[in-house]
Scaffold this motif. Structure first.
Motif, short mmCIF file in Angstrom:
data_model
loop_
_atom_site.label_atom_id
_atom_site.label_comp_id
_atom_site.label_asym_id
_atom_site.label_seq_id
_atom_site.Cartn_x
_atom_site.Cartn_y
_atom_site.Cartn_z
N SER A 220 0.83 -1.20 0.00
CA SER A 220 0.00 0.00 0.00
C SER A 220 0.87 1.25 0.00
O SER A 220 1.91 1.28 0.67
CB SER A 220 -0.90 0.02 1.25
N PRO A 221 0.45 2.30 -0.70
CA PRO A 221 1.16 3.57 -0.62
C PRO A 221 0.89 4.31 0.68
O PRO A 221 1.53 5.32 0.98
CB PRO A 221 0.61 4.36 -1.82
N ASN A 222 -0.06 3.81 1.45
CA ASN A 222 -0.45 4.45 2.70
C ASN A 222 0.30 3.85 3.88
O ASN A 222 0.57 2.65 3.90
CB ASN A 222 -1.96 4.29 2.91
N TRP A 223 0.62 4.69 4.87
CA TRP A 223 1.29 4.20 6.08
C TRP A 223 0.39 3.19 6.77
O TRP A 223 -0.82 3.38 6.83
CB TRP A 223 1.58 5.38 7.02
N PRO A 224 0.95 2.08 7.25
CA PRO A 224 2.37 1.71 7.35
C PRO A 224 2.92 0.90 6.19
O PRO A 224 3.97 0.29 6.30
CB PRO A 224 2.40 0.87 8.64
N GLY A 225 2.19 0.87 5.06
CA GLY A 225 2.75 0.26 3.85
C GLY A 225 2.15 -1.05 3.42
O GLY A 225 2.55 -1.61 2.41
N ALA A 226 1.19 -1.57 4.18
CA ALA A 226 0.56 -2.85 3.82
C ALA A 226 -0.93 -2.78 4.05
O ALA A 226 -1.40 -2.26 5.07
CB ALA A 226 1.16 -4.00 4.62
N ALA A 227 -1.68 -3.30 3.09
CA ALA A 227 -3.14 -3.40 3.18
C ALA A 227 -3.53 -4.87 3.21
O ALA A 227 -2.71 -5.75 2.92
CB ALA A 227 -3.79 -2.69 2.00
N PRO A 228 -4.78 -5.17 3.56
CA PRO A 228 -5.19 -6.57 3.66
C PRO A 228 -5.12 -7.31 2.34
O PRO A 228 -5.33 -6.74 1.27
CB PRO A 228 -6.64 -6.48 4.14
N GLY A 229 -4.82 -8.61 2.46
CA GLY A 229 -4.98 -9.52 1.35
C GLY A 229 -6.37 -10.11 1.38
O GLY A 229 -7.31 -9.51 1.94
N THR A 230 -6.52 -11.30 0.83
CA THR A 230 -7.84 -11.92 0.73
C THR A 230 -7.92 -13.29 1.38
O THR A 230 -8.96 -13.93 1.34
CB THR A 230 -8.26 -12.07 -0.75
N ARG A 231 -6.81 -13.74 1.99
CA ARG A 231 -6.76 -15.09 2.56
C ARG A 231 -6.17 -15.03 3.96
O ARG A 231 -5.36 -14.17 4.28
CB ARG A 231 -5.90 -16.00 1.68
N GLY A 232 -6.58 -15.99 4.79
CA GLY A 232 -5.96 -16.14 6.10
C GLY A 232 -6.65 -15.34 7.20
O GLY A 232 -7.45 -14.43 6.96
N ILE A 233 -6.30 -15.69 8.44
CA ILE A 233 -7.03 -15.22 9.61
C ILE A 233 -6.87 -13.74 9.89
O ILE A 233 -7.85 -13.06 10.25
CB ILE A 233 -6.64 -16.07 10.85
N LEU A 234 -5.68 -13.16 9.74
CA LEU A 234 -5.54 -11.74 10.07
C LEU A 234 -6.28 -10.87 9.06
O LEU A 234 -6.77 -9.79 9.41
CB LEU A 234 -4.07 -11.35 10.15
N ASN A 235 -6.37 -11.31 7.82
CA ASN A 235 -7.16 -10.55 6.85
C ASN A 235 -8.66 -10.68 7.15
O ASN A 235 -9.42 -9.73 6.96
CB ASN A 235 -6.86 -11.03 5.44
#
Length: 347
Positions: A220-235
């Motif tokens: 992601s261009p937005n801080w902190p640099g990562a956006a959600p994916g589509t798989r797995g528990i934290l997403n």
């Protein structure tokens, strides 16, 4: 370590996946759903007492324990868990509305289940916020349009590595034994060593990687640099997909019990796992400030939604456990059990 007297282990093939569960007692159905990085065995110590009145079932949810290690579709939030629970109850021919307990992540799962199926009661045990975990403001709106600051990209990579490697030590703050001691219950609470060993071994059964823990991530261009994916528990826990504030619209409204540890560091108004808190503390550089990326007031959000539920005619009981961590059913087990049993008697 063998199971406690009266607690049985079983596995059943449902129409969705092969599910392992613990079971005890007979009577009205009481289902105990664990949270992230745990299994049904985190409830084992409560089951003999509860079995005097209820048929108690504590399954291992998708991605954890001895249940078939199928991937989780995060775009459904905790919908996979809710549907897996429904499939388990069908497979066991349990047709009456169940009493449901949901710890942490499973709070969203039981709320999701209740939106599609009748339930006798709902007990939220230090649940994830009704607006998901991370990257949202007090009103539940996202800080960034792409929900950056939540999802699989926020996991500590050393925790993931040590989980995958089966690390049983306490050599690092990132080992699961150290994580449990720091975050699962109050630091003043010490489990017997054999019980702690059992729970460490249970967590090490976690499915790791993009389909399990933590899931995939999107740059992601937005801080902190990562956006959600589509798989797995934290997403699945990201506010992009996880939301149960609409529970206020349930009709009829099952009675609700909310229990929460006042010293919970996981679900908190100032959680050290929240990027808004980490940025303000200088742990993650480049924080744009509180106006741009505030801490998520998770407990306040839970309280407001449940107050709305009560204002719309629902019955809500709130019990805060002074000094307890993320698992008052562990570090204040006797009191928590008494509160649950009292609530269930009038549910």
């Amino acid at each position: 370590m063998t199971l406690l007297p009266g607690v049985r282990s079983a596995t059943v093939d449902t129409d969705r996946l092969r599910t392992h569960y613990l079971e005890a007692g007979a009577g009205a159905t009481l289902v105990l759903l664990h949270g992230n990085l745990s299994t049904g065995r985190f409830y084992e110590h409560l089951m003999p007492a509860l079995a005097q009145r209820y048929r108690v079932i504590a399954p291992d949810m998708r991605g954890f324990g001895d249940t078939e290690p199928k991937g989780l579709d995060a775009t459904r939030g905790l919908g996979d868990w809710a549907d897996d629970l429904a499939a388990l109850l069908r497979a066991l021919d349990l047709t009456d509305p169940p009493h449901l307990v949901g710890w942490s992540t499973a709070g969203a799962a039981i709320a999701t289940f209740a939106k599609a199926h009748p339930v006798a009661s709902l007990t939220f045990l230090d649940p994830v916020s009704p607006y998901g975990y991370g990257g949202v403001r007090a009103d539940g709106t996202p800080v960034h349009p792409d929900f950056a600051g939540s999802g699989g990209g926020g996991a500590n990579p050393e925790v993931v590595e040590r989980l995958a490697a089966g690390d049983t030590s306490a050599d690092s703050p990132a080992s699961i034994r150290a994580v449990m001691r720091a975050l699962y219950w109050a630091p003043t609470h010490q489990l017997p060593s054999d019980r702690e060993d059992v729970l460490v071994a249970e967590v090490l059964k976690t499915l790791t990687g993009p389909d399990g823990y933590p899931g995939d991530a999107t740059a992601s261009p937005n801080w902190p640099g990562a956006a959600p994916g589509t798989r797995g528990i934290l997403n699945a826990l990201s506010p992009q997909y996880c939301h149960w504030a609409d529970i206020v619209d349930l009709d009829p409204k099952p009675p609700i019990l909310w229990t929460h540890g006042t010293a919970d560091l996981v679900v908190s108004d100032a959680s050290p796992l929240d990027f808004g808190v980490l940025g303000a503390a200088g742990v993650v550089p480049g924080w744009p400030g509180a106006a741009e990326f505030p801490a998520q007031p998770m407990v306040t959000q839970i309280r407001r939604v449940l107050e709305d539920y009560a204002a719309r005619g629902g019955r809500v009981r709130v019990e805060m456990f002074e000094g307890s961590g993320h698992g008052p059913h562990i570090d204040a087990a006797d009191r928590w059990l008494a509160v649950l049993e009292d609530f269930l008697r009038t549910a």
